[in-house]
Design a protein around this motif. Sequence first.
Motif, PDB file in Angstrom:
ATOM      1  N   LEU A 136     -22.101 -50.461  10.005  1.00 18.85           N
ATOM      2  CA  LEU A 136     -21.016 -51.371   9.629  1.00 18.85           C
ATOM      3  C   LEU A 136     -21.539 -52.605   8.906  1.00 18.85           C
ATOM      4  CD1 LEU A 136     -18.772 -51.180  12.823  1.00 18.85           C
ATOM      5  CD2 LEU A 136     -18.340 -50.140  10.585  1.00 18.85           C
ATOM      6  N   GLN A 137     -22.713 -53.081   9.294  1.00 19.58           N
ATOM      7  CA  GLN A 137     -23.272 -54.279   8.680  1.00 19.58           C
ATOM      8  C   GLN A 137     -23.666 -54.068   7.221  1.00 19.58           C
ATOM      9  OE1 GLN A 137     -26.329 -55.419  11.462  1.00 19.58           O
ATOM     10  NE2 GLN A 137     -24.827 -55.910  13.033  1.00 19.58           N
ATOM     11  N   THR A 138     -23.742 -52.810   6.790  1.00 17.02           N
ATOM     12  CA  THR A 138     -24.084 -52.550   5.390  1.00 17.02           C
ATOM     13  C   THR A 138     -22.878 -52.637   4.468  1.00 17.02           C
ATOM     14  OG1 THR A 138     -23.799 -50.139   5.498  1.00 17.02           O
ATOM     15  CG2 THR A 138     -25.965 -51.018   6.109  1.00 17.02           C
ATOM     16  N   PHE A 139     -21.690 -52.720   5.047  1.00 16.29           N
ATOM     17  CA  PHE A 139     -20.468 -52.817   4.248  1.00 16.29           C
ATOM     18  C   PHE A 139     -20.000 -54.272   4.195  1.00 16.29           C
ATOM     19  CE2 PHE A 139     -20.494 -48.524   6.005  1.00 16.29           C
ATOM     20  CZ  PHE A 139     -20.202 -47.747   4.899  1.00 16.29           C
ATOM     21  N   ASN A 140     -19.332 -54.631   3.133  1.00 16.17           N
ATOM     22  CA  ASN A 140     -18.671 -55.940   2.993  1.00 16.17           C
ATOM     23  C   ASN A 140     -19.593 -57.137   3.185  1.00 16.17           C
ATOM     24  OD1 ASN A 140     -15.873 -54.991   2.589  1.00 16.17           O
ATOM     25  ND2 ASN A 140     -16.071 -54.238   4.677  1.00 16.17           N
ATOM     26  N   GLY A 141     -20.862 -56.969   2.966  1.00 11.70           N
ATOM     27  CA  GLY A 141     -21.781 -58.096   3.032  1.00 11.70           C
ATOM     28  C   GLY A 141     -22.115 -58.574   4.434  1.00 11.70           C
ATOM     29  N   GLY A 142     -21.995 -57.708   5.423  1.00 10.07           N
ATOM     30  CA  GLY A 142     -22.460 -58.102   6.752  1.00 10.07           C
ATOM     31  C   GLY A 142     -21.377 -58.367   7.771  1.00 10.07           C
ATOM     32  N   ASN A 143     -21.281 -59.597   8.237  1.00 10.72           N
ATOM     33  CA  ASN A 143     -20.449 -59.941   9.384  1.00 10.72           C
ATOM     34  C   ASN A 143     -18.966 -59.968   9.013  1.00 10.72           C
ATOM     35  OD1 ASN A 143     -19.771 -60.721  11.969  1.00 10.72           O
ATOM     36  ND2 ASN A 143     -20.171 -62.881  11.593  1.00 10.72           N
ATOM     37  N   TRP A 144     -18.341 -58.811   8.935  1.00 13.89           N
ATOM     38  CA  TRP A 144     -16.947 -58.696   8.501  1.00 13.89           C
ATOM     39  C   TRP A 144     -16.033 -58.090   9.553  1.00 13.89           C
ATOM     40  CZ3 TRP A 144     -14.753 -53.869   8.520  1.00 13.89           C
ATOM     41  CH2 TRP A 144     -15.647 -52.783   8.610  1.00 13.89           C
ATOM     42  N   TYR A 145     -16.594 -57.610  10.644  1.00 11.42           N
ATOM     43  CA  TYR A 145     -15.807 -56.850  11.609  1.00 11.42           C
ATOM     44  C   TYR A 145     -15.963 -57.400  13.023  1.00 11.42           C
ATOM     45  CZ  TYR A 145     -20.240 -54.933  13.052  1.00 11.42           C
ATOM     46  OH  TYR A 145     -21.520 -54.814  13.531  1.00 11.42           O
ATOM     47  N   GLY A 146     -15.004 -57.061  13.832  1.00 13.03           N
ATOM     48  CA  GLY A 146     -15.046 -57.344  15.262  1.00 13.03           C
ATOM     49  C   GLY A 146     -14.463 -56.137  15.974  1.00 13.03           C
ATOM     50  N   TRP A 147     -14.205 -56.292  17.244  1.00 14.18           N
ATOM     51  CA  TRP A 147     -13.696 -55.174  18.053  1.00 14.18           C
ATOM     52  C   TRP A 147     -12.372 -55.562  18.688  1.00 14.18           C
ATOM     53  CZ3 TRP A 147     -16.584 -51.287  16.707  1.00 14.18           C
ATOM     54  CH2 TRP A 147     -17.923 -51.499  16.396  1.00 14.18           C
ATOM     55  N   ILE A 156     -12.318 -50.937  15.459  1.00 11.27           N
ATOM     56  CA  ILE A 156     -12.820 -51.945  14.525  1.00 11.27           C
ATOM     57  C   ILE A 156     -11.652 -52.785  14.015  1.00 11.27           C
ATOM     58  CG2 ILE A 156     -13.914 -52.322  12.276  1.00 11.27           C
ATOM     59  CD1 ILE A 156     -15.331 -49.598  12.705  1.00 11.27           C
ATOM     60  N   LYS A 157     -11.873 -54.086  13.922  1.00 14.49           N
ATOM     61  CA  LYS A 157     -10.891 -54.944  13.276  1.00 14.49           C
ATOM     62  C   LYS A 157     -11.615 -55.803  12.244  1.00 14.49           C
ATOM     63  CE  LYS A 157     -10.945 -58.791  16.568  1.00 14.49           C
ATOM     64  NZ  LYS A 157     -10.138 -59.654  17.422  1.00 14.49           N
ATOM     65  N   ILE A 158     -10.946 -56.047  11.135  1.00 17.65           N
ATOM     66  CA  ILE A 158     -11.511 -56.868  10.061  1.00 17.65           C
ATOM     67  C   ILE A 158     -11.314 -58.333  10.416  1.00 17.65           C
ATOM     68  CG2 ILE A 158     -11.287 -57.507   7.635  1.00 17.65           C
ATOM     69  CD1 ILE A 158     -10.481 -54.585   7.077  1.00 17.65           C
ATOM     70  N   ILE A 159     -12.399 -59.111  10.359  1.00 16.18           N
ATOM     71  CA  ILE A 159     -12.316 -60.537  10.687  1.00 16.18           C
ATOM     72  C   ILE A 159     -12.732 -61.428   9.505  1.00 16.18           C
ATOM     73  CG2 ILE A 159     -12.667 -60.164  13.162  1.00 16.18           C
ATOM     74  CD1 ILE A 159     -15.606 -61.063  12.748  1.00 16.18           C
ATOM     75  N   LYS A 160     -13.034 -60.828   8.377  1.00 16.92           N
ATOM     76  CA  LYS A 160     -13.476 -61.598   7.206  1.00 16.92           C
ATOM     77  C   LYS A 160     -12.484 -61.378   6.072  1.00 16.92           C
ATOM     78  CE  LYS A 160     -17.391 -61.872   3.993  1.00 16.92           C
ATOM     79  NZ  LYS A 160     -18.691 -61.263   3.656  1.00 16.92           N
ATOM     80  N   ASP A 161     -11.961 -62.454   5.531  1.00 19.02           N
ATOM     81  CA  ASP A 161     -11.031 -62.350   4.406  1.00 19.02           C
ATOM     82  C   ASP A 161     -11.679 -61.594   3.254  1.00 19.02           C
ATOM     83  OD1 ASP A 161      -9.072 -63.738   5.745  1.00 19.02           O
ATOM     84  OD2 ASP A 161      -9.538 -65.666   4.804  1.00 19.02           O
ATOM     85  N   GLY A 162     -10.938 -60.684   2.672  1.00 18.20           N
ATOM     86  CA  GLY A 162     -11.411 -59.926   1.522  1.00 18.20           C
ATOM     87  C   GLY A 162     -12.191 -58.681   1.868  1.00 18.20           C
ATOM     88  N   ALA A 163     -12.541 -58.500   3.135  1.00 20.08           N
ATOM     89  CA  ALA A 163     -13.277 -57.300   3.534  1.00 20.08           C
ATOM     90  C   ALA A 163     -12.327 -56.101   3.541  1.00 20.08           C
ATOM     91  CB  ALA A 163     -13.887 -57.486   4.920  1.00 20.08           C
ATOM     92  N   THR A 164     -12.856 -54.963   3.244  1.00 14.57           N
ATOM     93  CA  THR A 164     -12.076 -53.733   3.280  1.00 14.57           C
ATOM     94  C   THR A 164     -12.680 -52.781   4.299  1.00 14.57           C
ATOM     95  OG1 THR A 164     -13.375 -52.769   1.485  1.00 14.57           O
ATOM     96  CG2 THR A 164     -11.343 -53.920   0.868  1.00 14.57           C
ATOM     97  N   MET A 165     -11.842 -51.990   4.902  1.00 12.58           N
ATOM     98  CA  MET A 165     -12.273 -51.063   5.935  1.00 12.58           C
ATOM     99  C   MET A 165     -12.864 -49.821   5.293  1.00 12.58           C
ATOM    100  SD  MET A 165     -12.359 -50.686   9.137  1.00 12.58           S
ATOM    101  CE  MET A 165     -11.791 -49.909  10.605  1.00 12.58           C
ATOM    102  N   PRO A 166     -14.151 -49.536   5.568  1.00 12.89           N
ATOM    103  CA  PRO A 166     -14.715 -48.285   5.067  1.00 12.89           C
ATOM    104  C   PRO A 166     -14.076 -47.119   5.828  1.00 12.89           C
ATOM    105  CG  PRO A 166     -16.263 -49.369   6.529  1.00 12.89           C
ATOM    106  CD  PRO A 166     -15.100 -50.299   6.358  1.00 12.89           C
ATOM    107  N   THR A 167     -14.049 -45.966   5.201  1.00 15.07           N
ATOM    108  CA  THR A 167     -13.502 -44.806   5.895  1.00 15.07           C
ATOM    109  C   THR A 167     -14.462 -44.383   7.002  1.00 15.07           C
ATOM    110  OG1 THR A 167     -14.589 -43.178   4.488  1.00 15.07           O
ATOM    111  CG2 THR A 167     -12.403 -43.989   3.762  1.00 15.07           C
ATOM    112  N   GLU A 168     -13.942 -43.639   7.951  1.00 10.42           N
ATOM    113  CA  GLU A 168     -14.812 -43.140   9.021  1.00 10.42           C
ATOM    114  C   GLU A 168     -15.893 -42.232   8.439  1.00 10.42           C
ATOM    115  OE1 GLU A 168     -14.469 -41.527  13.595  1.00 10.42           O
ATOM    116  OE2 GLU A 168     -12.715 -41.360  12.293  1.00 10.42           O
ATOM    117  N   ALA A 169     -15.549 -41.470   7.402  1.00 10.47           N
ATOM    118  CA  ALA A 169     -16.539 -40.600   6.747  1.00 10.47           C
ATOM    119  C   ALA A 169     -17.653 -41.427   6.106  1.00 10.47           C
ATOM    120  CB  ALA A 169     -15.863 -39.716   5.706  1.00 10.47           C
ATOM    121  N   GLU A 170     -17.300 -42.549   5.486  1.00  8.27           N
ATOM    122  CA  GLU A 170     -18.318 -43.422   4.886  1.00  8.27           C
ATOM    123  C   GLU A 170     -19.234 -44.004   5.958  1.00  8.27           C
ATOM    124  OE1 GLU A 170     -16.078 -45.239   0.955  1.00  8.27           O
ATOM    125  OE2 GLU A 170     -15.538 -46.038   2.921  1.00  8.27           O
ATOM    126  N   VAL A 171     -18.647 -44.419   7.068  1.00  6.51           N
ATOM    127  CA  VAL A 171     -19.446 -44.978   8.163  1.00  6.51           C
ATOM    128  C   VAL A 171     -20.362 -43.899   8.744  1.00  6.51           C
ATOM    129  CG1 VAL A 171     -19.355 -45.998  10.468  1.00  6.51           C
ATOM    130  CG2 VAL A 171     -17.782 -46.791   8.691  1.00  6.51           C
TER     131      VAL A 171
END
Length: 96
Positions: free
Chosen positions: A8-19, A40-55
């Motif tokens: 998850l840290q490889t997407f959206n520039g790092g600290n973009w998610y929470g639980w 997963i919940k998005i906590i950073k403005d502008g971040a997009t949720m990667p698909t489960e397949a991408e993760v």
Amino acid sequence: MDYLQLALQTFNGGNWYGWKKTDSDGNKIPNDQRMTYANIKIIKDGATMPTEAEVNAKIQELKDAETNAIAKKASGKQKLKDLGLDDDEIQALIGS
């Protein structure tokens, strides 16, 4: 190793998610069950949720890289032994 968080840290520039702490019905999710793709919940403005397949693909990439690094280390140690170095000399060179 927590491959999900590493991936998850490889997407959206790092600290973009929470639980999520509660499910869709408002029930508390136990801490030991929160860290899943579904929670997963998005906590950073502008971040997009990667698909489960991408993760999952990123998780597999990380696992493959770790396996490859272990194999290369073992191969390197064997090559040093083939050159006549003993275990103590190899450890002194590479630290393990």
